[in-house]
Design an enzyme around this catalytic site. Structure first.
Site, PDB file in Angstrom:
ATOM      1  N   LYS A   1     -15.371  -3.129   3.974  1.00 33.38           N
ATOM      2  CA  LYS A   1     -15.181  -3.144   2.687  1.00 33.38           C
ATOM      3  C   LYS A   1     -16.410  -3.538   1.936  1.00 33.38           C
ATOM      4  CE  LYS A   1     -10.029  -4.544   3.931  1.00 33.38           C
ATOM      5  NZ  LYS A   1      -9.464  -5.706   5.103  1.00 33.38           N
TER       6      LYS A   1
ATOM      7  N   GLU B   1       0.670  -1.352  -0.076  1.00 32.63           N
ATOM      8  CA  GLU B   1      -0.225  -0.172   0.158  1.00 32.63           C
ATOM      9  C   GLU B   1       1.038   0.807  -0.137  1.00 32.63           C
ATOM     10  OE1 GLU B   1      -3.315  -0.008   3.310  1.00 32.63           O
ATOM     11  OE2 GLU B   1      -4.069  -2.620   1.851  1.00 32.63           O
TER      12      GLU B   1
HETATM   13  C1  2PG Z   1      -6.791  -4.481   5.598  1.00 34.46           C
HETATM   14  C2  2PG Z   1      -6.803  -4.584   4.747  1.00 34.46           C
HETATM   15  C3  2PG Z   1      -6.336  -3.548   3.917  1.00 34.46           C
HETATM   16  P1  2PG Z   1      -6.185  -6.559   3.393  1.00 34.46           P
HETATM   17  O1  2PG Z   1      -6.157  -5.269   6.191  1.00 34.46           O
HETATM   18  O2  2PG Z   1      -7.188  -3.506   6.362  1.00 34.46           O
HETATM   19  O3  2PG Z   1      -5.159  -2.456   4.496  1.00 34.46           O
HETATM   20  O4  2PG Z   1      -5.573  -5.471   4.036  1.00 34.46           O
HETATM   21  O5  2PG Z   1      -6.700  -6.154   1.650  1.00 34.46           O
HETATM   22  O6  2PG Z   1      -4.967  -6.966   2.127  1.00 34.46           O
HETATM   23  O7  2PG Z   1      -7.081  -7.342   2.999  1.00 34.46           O
HETATM   24 MG    MG Z   2      -7.251  -4.791   8.459  1.00 35.44          MG
END
Ligand code: 2PG
Ligand code: MG
Length: 416
Positions: free
Chosen positions: A338, A208
């Protein structure tokens, strides 16, 4: 009403160079929406299923040709010619068509790409900005979120040199996104300079865009963050505070947290986190405990409530069933939202509504594998998230979102 003329999707690449999907939704009246979907690395086990081809001869099995075909054929055939009065109507139809609990037949990536592309097409049809359309879908009043911006990375997003995944910056007193980014960029530069002096090389960036030096411990990572804030001329806590994604699910094995060379049980892990919070200006703690360690989460919440956000990512997976349980058990007080964890805008809006009704804070989050699509900025604004978590300020797939926030701040005259 929005009559779908055609749906199609293609395999594209994300910021890690792995396949993902771009979907295109054409309405009969000529309006078009397109959207691409992100992909995680530190995924929760309760996430909806991201369909991959598993063909080892292409992209190490990560291809998305089957998911693309599901959009262009199955979903297209089922939905083309139909009129959908709302996002909810479309998403319900997608959920029914898939017919599984975790979207494993058509793939959550296929379903979400259609859900988002349809939202863009409807926004175009209505002649409104996407953030406003998102607000109308969820019945929320748009507002700017405060960015949580990645400074240092560890865990699965870097080389695993430190177990914890993200140390991020927030600027509590900033009056705008513009001001936030200006302050963070100074701290980022100060941090990079200090690390260059210490390690004598240009540091590699994690997934990131965060700096990922070989810190000796989590403690050293926090301490260096504080020093960087000071070196940039700011006061830790008052001017710039820290948030952390512990991502504890990913260093939990055989009932113990394997952290900084120690093996901690749940109670000692909670104790360690409260020491960090006491010693450093930490205002939010994400995934402090393993996703299945509900007793650990309750203990952490009891210990730290009111002093920092107790933020659930892998624990909740943006899933209304898990959020209900966390509210009932007093296991957390904030939702990392998300949409690809659950797979449709409608279900994500349900998660949002539940969390809001319980008085929780909302952090709208990108994934570690992102594309240049900027819908997340509109979603965070439209759904009035308290924070947005996108990663660092050094890579275009992250900046697409920050720059869109700047645009919305500018012409929509939105404020925090
Ligand atoms: C998290 C996300 C974003 P990933 O763990 O919060 O930083 O990571 O998309 O790899 O789950
Ligand atoms: Mg996380």
């Amino acid at each position: 009403m929005s009559r779908i003329k055609s749906l199609s999707a293609i395999e594209i690449l994300d910021s890690r160079g792995r396949p993902t999907l771009l979907a295109i939704c054409r309405l009969s009246d000529g309006n078009v929406g397109r959207a691409s979907v992100p992909s995680g690395a530190s995924t929760g086990s309760a996430e909806a299923l991201e369909l991959r081809d598993r063909d080892p001869t292409r992209h190490a099995g990560l291809g998305c040709l089957k998911a693309a075909e599901n959009v262009s054929q199955d979903i297209h055939r089922a939905l083309a010619g139909q009129d959908f009065p709302s996002q909810q109507a479309l998403d319900r139809c997608l959920i029914d068509l898939d017919g599984t609990d975790n979207k494993s037949r058509l793939g959550a990536n296929a379903i979400l790409s259609v859900s988002l592309a349809f939202a863009r097409a409807q926004a175009a049809q209505r002649g409104v900005e996407l953030y406003r359309h998102f607000g109308d879908i969820a019945g929320t009043v748009p507002r700017l979120p405060k960015p949580m911006i990645n400074l240092y990375s560890g865990g699965l997003h870097a080389g695993g040199q430190v177990a914890i995944q993200d140390v991020q910056l927030v600027v509590p007193g900033a009056a705008s996104i513009h001001e936030t980014l200006a302050v963070v960029s100074e701290v980022f530069r100060a941090a990079a300079k200090r690390l260059h002096e210490r390690y004598g090389m240009r540091l590699l960036r994690a997934d990131e865009g965060g700096l990922a030096p070989p810190f000796a411990s989590s403690q050293a990572m926090f301490l260096e963050a504080v020093r960087a804030i000071e070196a940039a001329g700011y006061a830790p806590s008052d001017d710039v505070a820290l948030t952390v994604d512990v991502a504890a699910s990913h260093f939990f094995e055989d009932g113990l947290y394997h952290l900084d060379g120690e093996q901690l049980d749940s109670a000692n892990m909670a104790l360690r986190i409260s020491e960090w919070r006491r010693n450093f200006p930490i205002v939010s703690i994400e995934d402090g405990m393993h996703e299945a360690d509900w007793a650990g989460w309750r203990g952490l919440y009891a210990r730290l409530r009111g002093t920092a956000l107790i933020l659930g990512d892998d624990l909740l997976c943006t899933n209304p069933v898990r959020i209900r349980r966390a509210i009932a058990e007093k296991a957390a007080d904030s939702l990392l939202l998300k949409v690809n964890q659950i797979g449709t805008l409608t279900e994500a809006a349900e998660a949002l509504e539940l969390a809001r009704a319980a008085g929780w804070h909302i952090v709208a989050s990108a994934r570690s594998g992102e594309t240049e699509d900027d819908w997340l900025a509109d979603l965070a604004v439209g759904w009035a998230a308290d924070y947005i978590k996108v990663g660092s300020i050094t890579q275009s797939e992250r900046l697409a979102k920050y720059n869109r926030l700047l645009e919305l701040e500018h012409y929509a005259r939105l404020t925090f």
